[in-house]
Design a protein around this motif. Structure first.
Motif, mmCIF file in Angstrom:
data_model
loop_
_atom_site.group_PDB
_atom_site.id
_atom_site.type_symbol
_atom_site.label_atom_id
_atom_site.label_comp_id
_atom_site.label_asym_id
_atom_site.label_seq_id
_atom_site.Cartn_x
_atom_site.Cartn_y
_atom_site.Cartn_z
ATOM 1 N N ASN A 176 0.821 -1.207 0.000
ATOM 2 C CA ASN A 176 0.000 0.000 0.000
ATOM 3 C C ASN A 176 0.856 1.258 0.000
ATOM 4 O O ASN A 176 0.520 2.254 -0.652
ATOM 5 N N ARG A 177 1.968 1.217 0.720
ATOM 6 C CA ARG A 177 2.854 2.385 0.757
ATOM 7 C C ARG A 177 3.493 2.621 -0.598
ATOM 8 O O ARG A 177 3.658 3.772 -1.020
ATOM 9 N N PHE A 178 3.869 1.532 -1.280
ATOM 10 C CA PHE A 178 4.475 1.704 -2.606
ATOM 11 C C PHE A 178 3.468 2.251 -3.625
ATOM 12 O O PHE A 178 3.824 3.018 -4.518
ATOM 13 N N LEU A 179 2.209 1.842 -3.500
ATOM 14 C CA LEU A 179 1.194 2.247 -4.475
ATOM 15 C C LEU A 179 0.819 3.723 -4.390
ATOM 16 O O LEU A 179 0.171 4.241 -5.301
ATOM 17 N N VAL A 180 1.190 4.391 -3.319
ATOM 18 C CA VAL A 180 0.911 5.828 -3.219
ATOM 19 C C VAL A 180 2.169 6.669 -3.436
ATOM 20 O O VAL A 180 2.174 7.861 -3.180
ATOM 21 N N THR A 181 3.236 6.030 -3.897
ATOM 22 C CA THR A 181 4.468 6.745 -4.254
ATOM 23 C C THR A 181 4.495 6.967 -5.760
ATOM 24 O O THR A 181 3.661 6.430 -6.495
ATOM 25 N N PRO A 182 5.447 7.772 -6.276
ATOM 26 C CA PRO A 182 5.537 7.985 -7.729
ATOM 27 C C PRO A 182 5.982 6.761 -8.522
ATOM 28 O O PRO A 182 6.017 6.794 -9.749
ATOM 29 N N VAL A 183 6.362 5.663 -7.833
ATOM 30 C CA VAL A 183 6.803 4.459 -8.547
ATOM 31 C C VAL A 183 5.632 3.868 -9.333
ATOM 32 O O VAL A 183 4.532 3.706 -8.803
ATOM 33 N N ARG A 184 5.857 3.573 -10.583
ATOM 34 C CA ARG A 184 4.792 3.021 -11.414
ATOM 35 C C ARG A 184 4.447 1.596 -10.984
ATOM 36 O O ARG A 184 5.295 0.832 -10.549
ATOM 37 N N ARG A 185 3.186 1.261 -11.155
ATOM 38 C CA ARG A 185 2.736 -0.094 -10.816
ATOM 39 C C ARG A 185 3.489 -1.133 -11.647
ATOM 40 O O ARG A 185 3.793 -2.220 -11.176
ATOM 41 N N SER A 186 3.753 -0.797 -12.914
ATOM 42 C CA SER A 186 4.481 -1.740 -13.769
ATOM 43 C C SER A 186 5.899 -1.973 -13.258
ATOM 44 O O SER A 186 6.445 -3.075 -13.408
ATOM 45 N N ALA A 187 6.505 -0.963 -12.618
ATOM 46 C CA ALA A 187 7.850 -1.143 -12.051
ATOM 47 C C ALA A 187 7.809 -2.108 -10.880
ATOM 48 O O ALA A 187 8.716 -2.926 -10.699
ATOM 49 N N ILE A 188 6.738 -2.028 -10.072
ATOM 50 C CA ILE A 188 6.594 -2.948 -8.940
ATOM 51 C C ILE A 188 6.459 -4.379 -9.458
ATOM 52 O O ILE A 188 7.084 -5.308 -8.947
ATOM 53 N N ALA A 189 5.626 -4.559 -10.487
ATOM 54 C CA ALA A 189 5.442 -5.888 -11.080
ATOM 55 C C ALA A 189 6.728 -6.374 -11.747
ATOM 56 O O ALA A 189 7.106 -7.545 -11.615
ATOM 57 N N ASN A 190 7.415 -5.483 -12.464
ATOM 58 C CA ASN A 190 8.642 -5.867 -13.162
ATOM 59 C C ASN A 190 9.726 -6.319 -12.198
ATOM 60 O O ASN A 190 10.519 -7.218 -12.513
ATOM 61 N N ALA A 191 9.782 -5.699 -11.017
ATOM 62 C CA ALA A 191 10.789 -6.088 -10.029
ATOM 63 C C ALA A 191 10.600 -7.543 -9.620
ATOM 64 O O ALA A 191 11.571 -8.304 -9.497
ATOM 65 N N GLY A 192 9.342 -7.942 -9.445
ATOM 66 C CA GLY A 192 9.068 -9.342 -9.119
ATOM 67 C C GLY A 192 9.456 -10.266 -10.253
ATOM 68 O O GLY A 192 9.997 -11.353 -10.036
#
Length: 263
Positions: A97-113
């Protein structure tokens, strides 16, 4: 929240991947310990069923040669099927939840995984290939054969990891994730050519295996490992697997949006 320009896809992916790999490197024993099961498959099954190649029509010089790609791909399946459990951990801790309210794109979060799973799968696949070679397995197609095998294991692994993460984001229940993965794991394994040649399978299993992504990965890998590599088979089966993997990664990214809207 709309991603800001500073949260570029490449930069965001880099930092999110760095975070995940740093956590993995603090506990590298996980990668080593999870190699125990594929080593049992490789050496126990390799010895137990080595006379199977004497059956007319099996088509392999030794069962060890045949089973190495099967163990590599099945290790990728078992290693990545429960990737959603890590996502569940981040949901429960509030990290996601904390990451989703930062400027980091959702695709970057998925790509990291995706990158983390790909690197872990590639490492373990290479170890299994080397262990097989040390035990006497042959790779007559040259270095390109093992390289295609590693690539195929990464694709099937990322496909299943993305599917597991999507399930975690949409269902958010550990028991459901575990139940569905256990239910799928055996069919994916035994309704494929992982441990038995297709020509020796019952007709209905051959038809099911033809549509099984695990068999696509195995067919591409074995075609590349052959004495006379079948690059047409590599391209066709690998291409379908690549498209399927890209689609599931896209689905995982979209599931972040559904998750965020529900918060």
């Amino acid at each position: 929240m709309t991603a800001l320009p500073v949260g570029s896809l490449v930069t965001g992916t880099w930092w999110m991947t760095h975070r995940r790999l740093s956590a993995l490197l603090r506990n590298p024993a996980v990668l080593v310990m999870t190699l125990a099961q594929p080593m049992i498959w490789l050496f126990l099954f390799g010895e137990l069923f080595k006379r199977v190649v004497e059956i007319p029509g099996f088509g392999a010089r030794s069962y060890l040669d045949y089973i190495v790609p099967g163990v590599v791909i099945m290790n990728a399946v078992s290693l990545n099927s429960f990737a959603g459990m890590a996502t569940m951990d981040e949901i429960e801790r509030g990290t996601l939840n904390r990451f989703l309210v930062t400027p980091v794109r959702r695709s970057a979060i998925a790509n990291a995984g995706v990158v983390e799973q790909a690197l872990g799968t590639a490492f373990q696949s290479l170890v299994i290939i080397l262990l097989g070679w040390a035990a006497g397995a042959h790779y007559p197609g040259g270095p390109a054969g093992p390289a295609v095998l590693v690539a195929a294991s990464v694709l099937i692994g990322v496909f299943l990891a993305a599917l597991s993460n999507t399930l975690a984001l949409l269902v958010r229940d550990r028991n459901t994730i575990i139940g569905l993965n256990v239910m799928l794991l055996l069919p994916l394994t035994f309704l494929s050519s992982a441990f038995m040649a297709k020509d020796l399978m019952p007709s209905w299993i051959r038809h099911v295996a033809a549509g099984n992504p695990v068999s696509w990965a195995l067919d591409a890998a074995r075609a590349a490992l052959d004495d006379d590599p079948g690059w047409g088979t590599v391209a066709s089966h690998g291409g379908w697997l690549l498209l399927l993997t890209a689609a599931t990664v896209g689905l995982a990214i979209y599931s972040f949006r559904s998750y965020q809207k529900s918060q």
